[in-house]
Scaffold this active site. Structure first.
Site, PDB file in Angstrom:
ATOM      1  N   SER A 239      -9.709 109.672 121.214  1.00  0.00           N
ATOM      2  CA  SER A 239     -10.955 110.323 121.596  1.00  0.00           C
ATOM      3  C   SER A 239     -11.496 111.129 120.428  1.00  0.00           C
ATOM      4  CB  SER A 239     -10.730 111.235 122.802  1.00  0.00           C
ATOM      5  OG  SER A 239     -10.017 112.376 122.386  1.00  0.00           O
ATOM      6  N   LYS A 240     -12.650 111.688 120.653  1.00  0.00           N
ATOM      7  CA  LYS A 240     -13.367 112.453 119.634  1.00  0.00           C
ATOM      8  C   LYS A 240     -12.488 113.429 118.853  1.00  0.00           C
ATOM      9  CE  LYS A 240     -17.732 112.077 118.559  1.00  0.00           C
ATOM     10  NZ  LYS A 240     -17.501 111.104 117.538  1.00  0.00           N
ATOM     11  N   ARG A 241     -11.577 114.051 119.587  1.00  0.00           N
ATOM     12  CA  ARG A 241     -10.784 115.068 118.887  1.00  0.00           C
ATOM     13  C   ARG A 241      -9.883 114.471 117.810  1.00  0.00           C
ATOM     14  NH1 ARG A 241      -5.691 115.056 122.077  1.00  0.00           N
ATOM     15  NH2 ARG A 241      -6.328 113.645 123.729  1.00  0.00           N
TER      16      ARG A 241
ATOM     17  N   GLY B 153     -11.070 112.341 115.658  1.00  0.00           N
ATOM     18  CA  GLY B 153     -11.946 111.925 114.561  1.00  0.00           C
ATOM     19  C   GLY B 153     -12.982 110.935 115.064  1.00  0.00           C
TER      20      GLY B 153
END
Ligand code: GLU
Length: 447
Positions: free
Chosen positions: A215-217, A219
């Site tokens: 997920s976004k966290r 990268g």
């Protein structure tokens, strides 16, 4: 029966790495079996669906080379078809209309008036192409009613999915593991509608380095971000395919053509794989190395990877193009991404060289060679043909004349003209920097 598969993204976000890999496996499966790969847009969520996401999903697929067959299907253009199918189930008494779902355990939680499908207590089983036989008891699902149509006239995902997959003649459903729990109720709906049940293959998710779902966290997760960072579509496809599948023999670089030949869905790993940016970068590096210089120049120019401003742009036309090609040629083996042209080769384009303080400190600041820089600058200024060989000649003759070791001169010169302690071969670098810039840098550091 010829193979027909689909990729069914919802345009509620950009094309995620994980979804892209689902698309890729469907595409490979279709191309391997000389079947069809359909793009179906699941756009029934009117609030979250967005034109901009749709456009980007299509662009990302195209950039990866995953072409689809025929027209794109949009669920919002098929509302009549869902309604007809719901009517059919109502008529046969298998579905019913409810005003509200208080007290009813539905798969969608609490909804308003709706057309729903009560589940019988029974066992449902299917043979997953990756996971083997999966059997579920409907009494263990945590709900006993499946919502088909919502009050606003739109179908639920599960209902639309079944109606579409059946009426579009899908033979295989290849999708993420996260849909395994939907499959039993979808099978019940196929049966209720009297449609043949396709084969299912649920492919593993992609995890981030911490073991959580990518997920976004972790990268960048959207395909477009990798495009913008200077990755090549083919390299990303190669990396994503090999993240959960292997052509054998530890082969790590494989062309699309070979992938199509060798792809077998049964060989896809059952367990989740971890996304590894370093590995992807390595694969990209291999692809850049094997891409011809002209092609790289084109990709860098069109993709906006070159510095926007700077004097190098002024000298337009053929000469500038030839120069750029030589710069790319020189840096060819040193680029991990197309964007590296600006970092690894930044000094070629910059008006003013940016000095790496550590390189200056270690190599240049105290160098005895600086006392020769003024003299050397003069010699180089006198070179008419500022190319590799004449430059080398001047530099070597100079060392001999002054009785200094070549490395005592060359290394400080390198730092003075590039700002760094590591650069491509020095004489060619100097030639491409051009006389004016080289002379200016040497004078700047002359002691
Ligand atoms: N729109 C669904 C998704 O993006 C499709 C799932 C499926 O392939 O059935 O997850």
């Amino acid at each position: 029966m010829s193979v027909r598969v689909r990729f069914a993204p919802s345009p509620t976000g950009f094309l995620h790495i994980g979804s892209a890999r689902t698309a890729l496996f469907n595409w490979l499966f279709a191309r391997h079996h000389k079947g069809e790969f359909i793009l179906r847009i699941e756009d029934t969520d009117r609030v979250r669906s967005n034109e901009k996401f749709l456009k980007e999903i299509m662009e990302s697929l195209q950039w990866m080379g995953l072409n689809w067959d025929g027209e794109i299907e949009y669920q919002m253009k098929r509302l009549d078809i869902y309604r007809e199918h719901a009517e059919r189930l109502l008529k046969s008494g298998k579905a019913k209309k409810v005003d509200g779902t208080q007290g009813v355990k539905t798969d969608e939680g609490e909804v308003g008036s709706a057309i729903v499908f009560p589940l019988e207590a029974r066992k449902v089983s299917f043979d997953d192409l990756l996971h083997g036989r999966i059997e579920v008891d409907t009494t263990q699902l945590g709900y006993d009613t499946v919502v088909l149509m919502k009050a606003d006239g739109t179908p639920t995902y599960n209902f639309a999915c079944v109606v579409d997959d059946a009426t579009m003649g899908m033979t295989h459903i290849i999708r993420g593991d996260d849909h395994i729990s939907n499959t039993p109720k979808q099978i019940v709906l196929y049966e209720a509608l009297g449609y043949p049940i396709p084969q299912f293959a649920h492919i593993p998710l992609i995890l981030g380095p911490d073991g959580g779902r990518l997920s976004k966290r972790h990268g960048a997760t959207s395909i477009e971000e990798y495009h913008q960072r200077g990755f090549l579509g083919e390299a990303l496809v190669n990396y994503l395919a090999l993240l959960a599948w292997s052509p054998g023999n530890n082969q790590e670089i494989i062309s699309l053509k070979e992938m199509i030949e060798k792809f077998d869905i049964a060989d896809v790993n059952k367990t989740a794989a971890t996304f590894d940016l370093q590995k992807l970068t390595w694969v990209n590096h291999q692809y850049i190395k094997q891409t011809p210089v002209e092609k790289l120049v084109q990709l860098m120019t069109e993709g906006g990877f070159l510095p926007e401003n700077g004097k190098w742009k002024l000298e337009n036309g053929e000469k500038q193009k030839a120069w750029l090609a030589q710069v790319v040629e020189l840096l060819h083996d040193r680029l991990d991404t197309l964007a590296d042209i600006k970092t690894v080769g930044g000094f070629f384009f910059a008006e003013k060289i940016e000095d790496d303080p550590a390189a200056v400190e270690q190599v240049l600041k105290e160098a005895k060679a600086r006392s020769y820089f003024g003299d050397l600058a003069g010699r180089l200024e006198a070179v008419n043909n500022f190319e590799h060989d004449p430059i080398e000649q001047v530099m070597r003759d100079f060392c001999q004349e002054k009785n200094i070791k070549t490395k005592e001169l060359f290394h400080p010169v390198r730092v003075a003209v590039t700002g760094r302690s590591v650069s491509p071969p020095l004489f060619q670098t100097m030639a491409l920097l051009g006389k004016e810039k080289v002379v200016r840098s040497l004078k700047r550091w002359a002691a």
